[in-house]
Design a protein around this motif. Structure first.
Motif, PDB file in Angstrom:
ATOM      1  N   LEU A 128     -40.385 -21.971 -17.379  1.00  0.00           N
ATOM      2  CA  LEU A 128     -41.105 -22.538 -18.300  1.00  0.00           C
ATOM      3  C   LEU A 128     -41.498 -23.799 -19.039  1.00  0.00           C
ATOM      4  O   LEU A 128     -42.752 -23.553 -19.534  1.00  0.00           O
ATOM      5  N   LEU A 131     -45.817 -23.710 -18.668  1.00  0.00           N
ATOM      6  CA  LEU A 131     -46.910 -22.747 -20.055  1.00  0.00           C
ATOM      7  C   LEU A 131     -46.789 -23.953 -21.121  1.00  0.00           C
ATOM      8  O   LEU A 131     -45.486 -24.221 -21.134  1.00  0.00           O
ATOM      9  N   PRO A 132     -48.033 -23.464 -21.541  1.00  0.00           N
ATOM     10  CA  PRO A 132     -47.793 -24.186 -22.974  1.00  0.00           C
ATOM     11  C   PRO A 132     -47.214 -23.268 -23.828  1.00  0.00           C
ATOM     12  O   PRO A 132     -46.646 -22.161 -23.440  1.00  0.00           O
ATOM     13  N   LYS A 134     -47.176 -22.023 -27.012  1.00  0.00           N
ATOM     14  CA  LYS A 134     -47.344 -21.132 -27.775  1.00  0.00           C
ATOM     15  C   LYS A 134     -46.909 -19.615 -26.413  1.00  0.00           C
ATOM     16  O   LYS A 134     -46.121 -18.239 -26.641  1.00  0.00           O
ATOM     17  N   ASP A 135     -47.325 -19.700 -25.553  1.00  0.00           N
ATOM     18  CA  ASP A 135     -46.861 -18.824 -23.768  1.00  0.00           C
ATOM     19  C   ASP A 135     -45.745 -18.525 -23.886  1.00  0.00           C
ATOM     20  O   ASP A 135     -44.912 -17.810 -23.633  1.00  0.00           O
ATOM     21  N   ARG A 136     -44.581 -20.648 -24.071  1.00  0.00           N
ATOM     22  CA  ARG A 136     -42.580 -19.868 -23.703  1.00  0.00           C
ATOM     23  C   ARG A 136     -42.735 -18.759 -24.542  1.00  0.00           C
ATOM     24  O   ARG A 136     -41.581 -18.837 -24.400  1.00  0.00           O
ATOM     25  N   SER A 137     -43.081 -19.440 -26.134  1.00  0.00           N
ATOM     26  CA  SER A 137     -42.657 -18.255 -27.365  1.00  0.00           C
ATOM     27  C   SER A 137     -43.140 -16.818 -26.978  1.00  0.00           C
ATOM     28  O   SER A 137     -41.886 -16.037 -27.000  1.00  0.00           O
ATOM     29  N   ALA A 138     -44.421 -16.597 -26.413  1.00  0.00           N
ATOM     30  CA  ALA A 138     -44.692 -15.175 -26.438  1.00  0.00           C
ATOM     31  C   ALA A 138     -43.839 -14.592 -24.891  1.00  0.00           C
ATOM     32  O   ALA A 138     -42.786 -13.332 -25.210  1.00  0.00           O
ATOM     33  N   PHE A 139     -43.616 -15.727 -24.413  1.00  0.00           N
ATOM     34  CA  PHE A 139     -42.406 -14.912 -23.231  1.00  0.00           C
ATOM     35  C   PHE A 139     -40.971 -14.913 -23.363  1.00  0.00           C
ATOM     36  O   PHE A 139     -40.959 -13.757 -22.971  1.00  0.00           O
ATOM     37  N   ARG A 140     -40.255 -15.936 -24.284  1.00  0.00           N
ATOM     38  CA  ARG A 140     -39.004 -15.717 -24.674  1.00  0.00           C
ATOM     39  C   ARG A 140     -39.002 -13.631 -25.467  1.00  0.00           C
ATOM     40  O   ARG A 140     -37.725 -12.888 -25.410  1.00  0.00           O
ATOM     41  N   ARG A 141     -40.369 -13.487 -25.874  1.00  0.00           N
ATOM     42  CA  ARG A 141     -40.349 -12.664 -27.171  1.00  0.00           C
ATOM     43  C   ARG A 141     -40.411 -11.161 -26.788  1.00  0.00           C
ATOM     44  O   ARG A 141     -39.361 -10.310 -26.515  1.00  0.00           O
TER      45      ARG A 141
END
Length: 159
Positions: A128, A131-132, A134-141
């Motif tokens: 990951l 990825l920026p 915020k995108d890493r966090s969104a991907f995990r969610r």
């Protein structure tokens, strides 16, 4: 198969125009290869890693393990046999039901499970990294939501 060979052999599915499905399939291949690489680094098979993680925190009955791992009882018996020979798990009959067998992590199995989980977390962080944040966090969610929905559907008997 080695991780680098699995990744270099990814199919070029994008040209088929299946509405993003090829990207998901290729992601599944990348994740499967990553799990295989991490397992190999810890002298486990991917299924042994899943077994150890499935036993984290509590002993489980063989029948429950087979169901959660999606394997037949005979395949699980072989898997547990091999893990037991390595000193990673122990089997015991349940008090009051001699036919029911429970599997428990040994101390060595707990250490192997923790090392495997830590390796997987690190490998996922590497995947990951492009990825920026915020995108890493969104991907995990989003991944957690998909997994949660799939588990719920499996538990309710629908898929």
């Amino acid at each position: 198969m080695r991780f680098d060979k699995m990744i270099s052999g990814l199919p070029a599915c994008g040209a088929r125009g299946l509405g993003g499905l090829p990207d998901v399939v290729e992601l599944a291949i990348v994740l499967t290869a990553t799990i295989a690489r991490v397992a190999e680094e810890h002298e486990l098979t991917p299924m042994q890693g899943r077994l150890l993680c499935g036993l984290a925190g509590q002993p489980r009955r063989m029948v429950d393990l087979a169901q959660s791992l999606g394997v037949e009882k005979a395949a699980l018996t072989g898997l547990v046999d091999r893990a037991e020979r390595r000193g990673l798990v122990e089997r015991a009959t349940l008090p009051g039901d001699r036919r029911a067998v429970q599997v428990t992590l040994t101390d060595d199995g707990g250490k192997a499970m923790l090392a495997f989980e830590t390796g997987l977390a690190s490998a996922l962080d590497e995947l990951l990294a492009p990825l920026p944040a915020k995108d890493r966090s969104a991907f995990r969610r989003m991944a957690a939501a998909v997994v949660g929905a799939a588990r719920a559907a499996q538990g309710s008997g629908t898929s």
